[in-house]
Structures are given as C-alpha cells and as structure tokens.
Design a protein around this motif. Structure first.
Motif, short mmCIF file in Angstrom:
data_model
loop_
_atom_site.label_atom_id
_atom_site.label_comp_id
_atom_site.label_asym_id
_atom_site.label_seq_id
_atom_site.Cartn_x
_atom_site.Cartn_y
_atom_site.Cartn_z
N ILE A 366 11.49 60.51 -39.15
CA ILE A 366 12.18 61.20 -38.06
C ILE A 366 12.61 60.21 -36.99
CG2 ILE A 366 11.91 62.89 -36.20
CD1 ILE A 366 10.02 64.44 -38.08
N SER A 367 11.69 59.31 -36.60
CA SER A 367 12.02 58.37 -35.53
C SER A 367 13.04 57.34 -35.98
CB SER A 367 10.76 57.65 -35.05
OG SER A 367 10.24 56.79 -36.05
N SER A 368 12.98 56.94 -37.27
CA SER A 368 13.95 55.97 -37.77
C SER A 368 15.37 56.53 -37.72
CB SER A 368 13.61 55.57 -39.21
OG SER A 368 12.36 54.92 -39.25
N PHE A 369 15.50 57.83 -38.02
CA PHE A 369 16.82 58.46 -37.94
C PHE A 369 17.23 58.69 -36.49
CE2 PHE A 369 19.47 62.26 -37.59
CZ PHE A 369 20.55 61.87 -38.36
N LEU A 370 16.30 59.22 -35.68
CA LEU A 370 16.64 59.53 -34.29
C LEU A 370 16.97 58.27 -33.50
CD1 LEU A 370 14.02 62.28 -33.33
CD2 LEU A 370 16.44 62.57 -33.90
N GLY A 371 16.38 57.13 -33.88
CA GLY A 371 16.66 55.90 -33.17
C GLY A 371 18.13 55.53 -33.23
N GLY A 372 18.74 55.66 -34.42
CA GLY A 372 20.16 55.35 -34.56
C GLY A 372 21.05 56.49 -34.10
N TRP A 373 20.71 57.71 -34.53
CA TRP A 373 21.51 58.88 -34.18
C TRP A 373 21.51 59.11 -32.67
CZ3 TRP A 373 20.02 63.49 -31.81
CH2 TRP A 373 20.96 64.52 -31.83
N GLY A 374 20.34 58.99 -32.05
CA GLY A 374 20.24 59.23 -30.61
C GLY A 374 21.08 58.25 -29.80
N TYR A 375 21.14 57.01 -30.27
CA TYR A 375 21.93 56.01 -29.54
C TYR A 375 23.42 56.29 -29.67
CZ TYR A 375 23.75 51.52 -27.98
OH TYR A 375 24.44 50.54 -27.31
N GLU A 376 23.85 56.69 -30.87
CA GLU A 376 25.28 56.96 -31.06
C GLU A 376 25.72 58.22 -30.34
OE1 GLU A 376 26.21 56.90 -35.26
OE2 GLU A 376 26.51 54.73 -35.20
#
Length: 425
Positions: A366-376
């Motif tokens: 979850i955090s690995s995805f949110l790290g990139g998605w959240g920044y974009e």
C-alpha cells in the motif's frame, strides 16, 4: 551433532550466516530506491506504474512468507533456502535480459520477490528459535542486524554501482553474491538436529519443561483467533508500511527535495548504519525488559522520525534525523517474532510468523503505491510520509496492549475465545 565448535555454541554460527543472508535479501528488497529512477528512464515507465510494480512485489514477498514457513516445517531450512536461490537466479536473469515492460513486471515485480521470501528471515527464524531458548530475544535481535546492514550498505553501494555500470549489471552482481553465500551456508551451517536443551543452562531447564507442557495445547486455529495475534499483525502492518515506503521512495523523495543522489542515498543508508549498533544494544536488553514496551517505544519514535525525514531542509538536518531514526529503526520484527514464540510456541512460529509477515507486506504494498501515486496526485510527499507516521504511532499504542506473557491460564482463555465462549477472568 557437535553442539560447540571451538568453544562457541554452534547456534551462533547459524546466526552469523543468517545475518548475511538477511542482509542480502532485505537489501535487495528494500533497497529498490536507487533503482527507481534508472529503471523509469531505461524502460520509459511513469512513477505511478513503477510504484505499482513495487507494490505487487511487496505482496508477492508477503505471499511467499507463509509458504516458506510451512516448507521449513515440512522439509528443512536448507531446502527452502536453495529453492529460493533457484527462483531468484531465474528471475534476475529474466529481468536483466528484457526490455519488455510486462516481462519486467513479472520477473522483477512477481518472481524475484517470491524467491526472496524463501531467503527472508521467515526461513531462518523457526530454526533459530529452536537453537535458542534462554537467549531467544538476543538471537533474533542479532538477526535484525542483518536487515539493518542491508539498508545501510545496499543503498549507497547500489547507487555507486548503478552510476558506474548500470542497474542491470548491478542486479546481476548481487544475484551472483547470493549463490556464493547461500549454497555453502545451506550445505554446511543450517543443521536441523538441535541438541537437547539447546542453549539452556541448568537453572533454566525447568522453564523449558513448563513451556513445552503448555504450547502443544495450542493449534494454529486457536492462535489466529486470539486478539494478541492480530495486535502483532497490526504492528507489523505499520512496520511494513513504513519500511517499504522508506526503501522505495525515500531516495526519490529526497532527490525531489533537491538533495544530491549521493547525499540522499547516504542519508537513508545512515538509518541502517546507526541501527546496526542500536540493534546490538537492544539485543542485550531484549530478554530483560518488557517486549511490548520496547515495541511501543520503537514504533512511536519511528513515527516521529518520518515527519522529520520529509521536512528536512538541509544536509545536517537529514543526517541528524537519520541518525536518531536509526536508534529505533530495528527490532520491531525481532520483538514481534519473539512474542509470537512466547505466546504460541516454537512449533507454530514458522506459519504464524509467515502469515503475520504477509500483513507486513500488505502494508508495504500500500505504501509503495501511495508513495508514487500520492506525489503525482497531490504534488507532495507529505501525504505518504505523514500517513506512515500516523500508522506507526497507532501501532505503538496497539503493541503496548499486547499481553506481557502467557501461562496456562492464558492458554485456556485463548481456547475459550477461539471456541466462541467467554472466560470469567
């Protein structure tokens, strides 16, 4: 079986080799940060897409954990390590030879992580727990030193190697190192025939008898239906959320915040470097203090550290936060596995630890995805790193409420809970 080799208890040789294997495994799995930008450029990937690949890899790493724990009990640690090595080598070969995005997705995101699960701490923890009874906490903490060394060494080393020879050659070299470490270790070091009494001295032999009388009464179903087990899982979820966010997005985050790549990778590496020494200190006190209180302190302070990391404005602030964070970065997995062994027994530890670690990897996915998605989406890393801080603080509170230790009354109560009845206590 010779219990001692040159005056040293043989179990410590198992610990040393396990630390090296853990260093390689955790370094390769959590040291994805230096690879992110080079892979994106080489394969023309968006940050969201590579975050999805990393997320899937974390899930596959977790999916392999219960299977690794089961196979260790059914066959042996040696079998599991060698099987994992074969999968790792095949997946790295496929990764470095392809330019196809979907083949890369399968080889790197799926197969490599699945193979690494078989060389992870889950594969060696049950064996270590059998070799160590009196010093189990110390032994498992020592194993955590390997994880911290992986973070400390891999990030700056991988950054240097990628800049010098490229990400494909770097990955190939690490795959070769796996071969020269795991093959002789599996054949010569990992012995299943634990001597009677393990590391117990005469004064603690009665304690072992008492424990052995209690733990066989528990079944896997009993264990997973207890509140205590899910408290440990919740803590490991937060641990995985934070550790994998750090491993996959801390270096890119710091580069986005205008730190040099070498400074960013060294800052993240410093967390692991300091944690190596703090782990040794924690190992010396792990069997003398409340494990749940230690777990609370680790999670709580680590949560504050994530806020400090994302708000660092210059190099000295980054290094200071990294050094302070390193003091409490290690130990959560070691303490969690030790608590599992104390509450539910060594016989169930492999499978219980494997399933609990799946929760760790779900958090990481979850955090690995949110790290990139959240920044974009939001244009800031505060979203993901702030969320990691929140989950860690909550995990600290939950961990503080885990039962201190188990006894025959606790076991009976757990069985009553598992059968759907209530206890008068």
């Amino acid at each position: 079986m010779i219990q001692k080799l040159r005056g040293i208890y043989f179990g410590w040789y198992i610990i040393i080799v396990s630390m090296i294997i853990t260093m390689l495994t955790v370094g390769l799995r959590l040291g994805i940060g230096p690879f992110v930008l080079p892979m994106m450029e080489d394969l023309s990937l968006t940050r969201t897409f590579i975050s999805m690949i990393i997320s899937v890899s974390m899930i596959m790493y977790g999916v392999g954990m219960p299977l690794a724990g089961y196979l260790c009990g059914k066959f042996s640690t040696k079998f599991v390590l060698l099987l994992g090595l074969v999968i790792i080598e095949l997946s790295v070969l496929g990764t470095v030879l392809t330019n196809n995005v979907w083949i890369f997705f399968f080889m790197y995101g799926v197969l490599l992580s699945f193979g690494l699960a078989f060389t992870s701490p889950v594969a060696v923890t049950p064996l270590i727990s059998r070799w160590f009874v009196r010093q189990r906490g110390k032994a498992l903490f020592s194993l955590s030193t390997g994880s911290m060394a992986g973070i400390a060494i891999f990030n700056p080393l991988a950054t240097f190697m990628i800049e010098a020879i490229g990400w494909r050659s770097t990955l190939s070299i690490f795959a070769f190192i796996f071969i020269i470490i795991i093959v002789p270790a599996a054949v010569l070091i990992f012995k299943e025939d634990v001597p009677e009494g393990a590391d117990l001295n005469e004064d603690s032999s009665s304690a072992k008898s008492s424990t052995d009388e209690i733990t066989p009464k528990l079944t896997l179903r009993d264990a997973i239906r207890t509140k205590a087990y899910w408290q440990i899982v919740a803590g490991l979820f937060a641990c995985g959320f934070s550790m994998n966010l750090l491993g996959s997005h801390a270096v890119p985050m710091l580069i986005d915040h205008h730190f040099e790549p070498s400074t960013a990778s060294f800052g993240v590496g410093m967390i692991g470097l300091v944690a190596i020494f703090s782990t040794l200190i924690l190992a010396s006190i792990a069997d003398r203090f409340s494990k749940r209180k230690l777990l609370f302190i680790i999670y709580f302070i680590r949560g504050l550290g994530f806020l400090g990391l994302v708000f660092s404005q210059n190099t000295w602030q980054l290094y200071l936060v990294a050094a302070l964070g390193g003091l409490v970065w290690s130990g959560s997995i070691a303490i969690s596995s030790a608590i599992l062994g104390e509450l539910f027994g060594v016989k169930l530890l492999g499978v219980l630890y494997g399933w609990a670690y799946l929760g760790h990897q779900i958090g990481g996915a979850i955090s690995s995805f949110l790290g990139g998605w959240g920044y974009e989406v939001f244009g800031t890393h505060v979203f993901s790193f702030g969320l990691a801080s929140f989950t860690l603080i909550i995990a600290g509170i939950i961990s503080y409420l885990i039962p201190e230790k188990t006894n025959l009354q606790n076991i009976k109560e757990y069985k009553l809970i598992g059968s759907g009845t209530t206890s008068s206590s």
